[in-house]
Design a protein around this motif. Sequence first.
Motif, PDB file in Angstrom:
ATOM      1  N   LYS A  38      22.903  -3.412  15.264  1.00  0.00           N
ATOM      2  CA  LYS A  38      22.631  -1.979  15.176  1.00  0.00           C
ATOM      3  C   LYS A  38      22.015  -1.619  13.827  1.00  0.00           C
ATOM      4  O   LYS A  38      21.063  -0.841  13.754  1.00  0.00           O
ATOM      5  N   ILE A  39      22.550  -2.203  12.766  1.00  0.00           N
ATOM      6  CA  ILE A  39      22.039  -1.924  11.420  1.00  0.00           C
ATOM      7  C   ILE A  39      20.602  -2.420  11.292  1.00  0.00           C
ATOM      8  O   ILE A  39      19.736  -1.711  10.783  1.00  0.00           O
ATOM      9  N   HIS A  40      20.340  -3.634  11.776  1.00  0.00           N
ATOM     10  CA  HIS A  40      18.979  -4.174  11.709  1.00  0.00           C
ATOM     11  C   HIS A  40      18.019  -3.310  12.527  1.00  0.00           C
ATOM     12  O   HIS A  40      16.886  -3.053  12.096  1.00  0.00           O
ATOM     13  N   ALA A  41      18.453  -2.851  13.702  1.00  0.00           N
ATOM     14  CA  ALA A  41      17.607  -2.008  14.542  1.00  0.00           C
ATOM     15  C   ALA A  41      17.312  -0.677  13.849  1.00  0.00           C
ATOM     16  O   ALA A  41      16.176  -0.185  13.891  1.00  0.00           O
ATOM     17  N   LEU A  42      18.312  -0.091  13.223  1.00  0.00           N
ATOM     18  CA  LEU A  42      18.123   1.174  12.518  1.00  0.00           C
ATOM     19  C   LEU A  42      17.159   1.013  11.343  1.00  0.00           C
ATOM     20  O   LEU A  42      16.266   1.841  11.142  1.00  0.00           O
ATOM     21  N   ILE A  43      17.314  -0.051  10.606  1.00  0.00           N
ATOM     22  CA  ILE A  43      16.426  -0.308   9.468  1.00  0.00           C
ATOM     23  C   ILE A  43      14.995  -0.503   9.958  1.00  0.00           C
ATOM     24  O   ILE A  43      14.044   0.056   9.395  1.00  0.00           O
ATOM     25  N   LYS A  44      14.842  -1.270  11.037  1.00  0.00           N
ATOM     26  CA  LYS A  44      13.513  -1.525  11.585  1.00  0.00           C
ATOM     27  C   LYS A  44      12.895  -0.231  12.126  1.00  0.00           C
ATOM     28  O   LYS A  44      11.702   0.010  11.944  1.00  0.00           O
ATOM     29  N   ALA A  45      13.714   0.616  12.768  1.00  0.00           N
ATOM     30  CA  ALA A  45      13.216   1.879  13.311  1.00  0.00           C
ATOM     31  C   ALA A  45      12.720   2.809  12.209  1.00  0.00           C
ATOM     32  O   ALA A  45      11.799   3.603  12.429  1.00  0.00           O
ATOM     33  N   GLU A  46      13.303   2.705  11.048  1.00  0.00           N
ATOM     34  CA  GLU A  46      12.882   3.528   9.909  1.00  0.00           C
ATOM     35  C   GLU A  46      11.681   2.943   9.177  1.00  0.00           C
ATOM     36  O   GLU A  46      11.166   3.541   8.236  1.00  0.00           O
ATOM     37  N   GLY A  47      11.277   1.730   9.570  1.00  0.00           N
ATOM     38  CA  GLY A  47      10.088   1.130   8.979  1.00  0.00           C
ATOM     39  C   GLY A  47      10.353   0.294   7.735  1.00  0.00           C
ATOM     40  O   GLY A  47       9.434   0.047   6.961  1.00  0.00           O
ATOM     41  N   TYR A  48      11.569  -0.117   7.559  1.00  0.00           N
ATOM     42  CA  TYR A  48      11.903  -0.936   6.400  1.00  0.00           C
ATOM     43  C   TYR A  48      12.338  -2.331   6.832  1.00  0.00           C
ATOM     44  O   TYR A  48      12.658  -2.570   7.988  1.00  0.00           O
ATOM     45  N   ALA A  49      12.376  -3.216   5.875  1.00  0.00           N
ATOM     46  CA  ALA A  49      12.928  -4.554   6.103  1.00  0.00           C
ATOM     47  C   ALA A  49      14.325  -4.593   5.507  1.00  0.00           C
ATOM     48  O   ALA A  49      14.658  -3.813   4.606  1.00  0.00           O
ATOM     49  N   PHE A  50      15.122  -5.489   6.008  1.00  0.00           N
ATOM     50  CA  PHE A  50      16.497  -5.633   5.519  1.00  0.00           C
ATOM     51  C   PHE A  50      16.514  -5.878   4.020  1.00  0.00           C
ATOM     52  O   PHE A  50      17.325  -5.318   3.294  1.00  0.00           O
ATOM     53  N   GLU A  51      15.576  -6.685   3.538  1.00  0.00           N
ATOM     54  CA  GLU A  51      15.506  -7.018   2.114  1.00  0.00           C
ATOM     55  C   GLU A  51      15.148  -5.806   1.264  1.00  0.00           C
ATOM     56  O   GLU A  51      15.543  -5.722   0.104  1.00  0.00           O
ATOM     57  N   ASP A  52      14.395  -4.852   1.863  1.00  0.00           N
ATOM     58  CA  ASP A  52      14.054  -3.636   1.122  1.00  0.00           C
ATOM     59  C   ASP A  52      15.306  -2.825   0.811  1.00  0.00           C
ATOM     60  O   ASP A  52      15.410  -2.212  -0.249  1.00  0.00           O
TER      61      ASP A  52
END
Length: 107
Positions: A38-52
């Motif tokens: 869920k966290i990865h999906a939310l980050i991706k939906a916002e246009g960011y990478a996990f590392e960002d």
Amino acid sequence: MAVDIKSLNHNQLNDLISKAQLRQNELRKEKVAKLREKIHALIKAEGYAFEDIFGTGRAKTRRSGGTVAPKYRNPAEPEQTWSGRGKRPRWFNDALKAGKKEKDLAI
């Protein structure tokens, strides 16, 4: 599924407890995996990478001690040296008590 624990003997009860703990750990791992997705999906939906958001994931590593060049030498036994770090060696303290100064023992 209801289990009548009053009818279980000691070994059966211990077995049930260990199975329940294993299942509890499995459920926790599944929940953590779902939350991570869920966290990865939310980050991706916002246009960011996990590392960002969280960085590269590498913690700062502590430097290894390594060797330090000696600063002081025992005039009575030249093979005895001290880097000036850590506890003072006995020969260094004895030389100071005898009236020598740190600069007299410096290399």
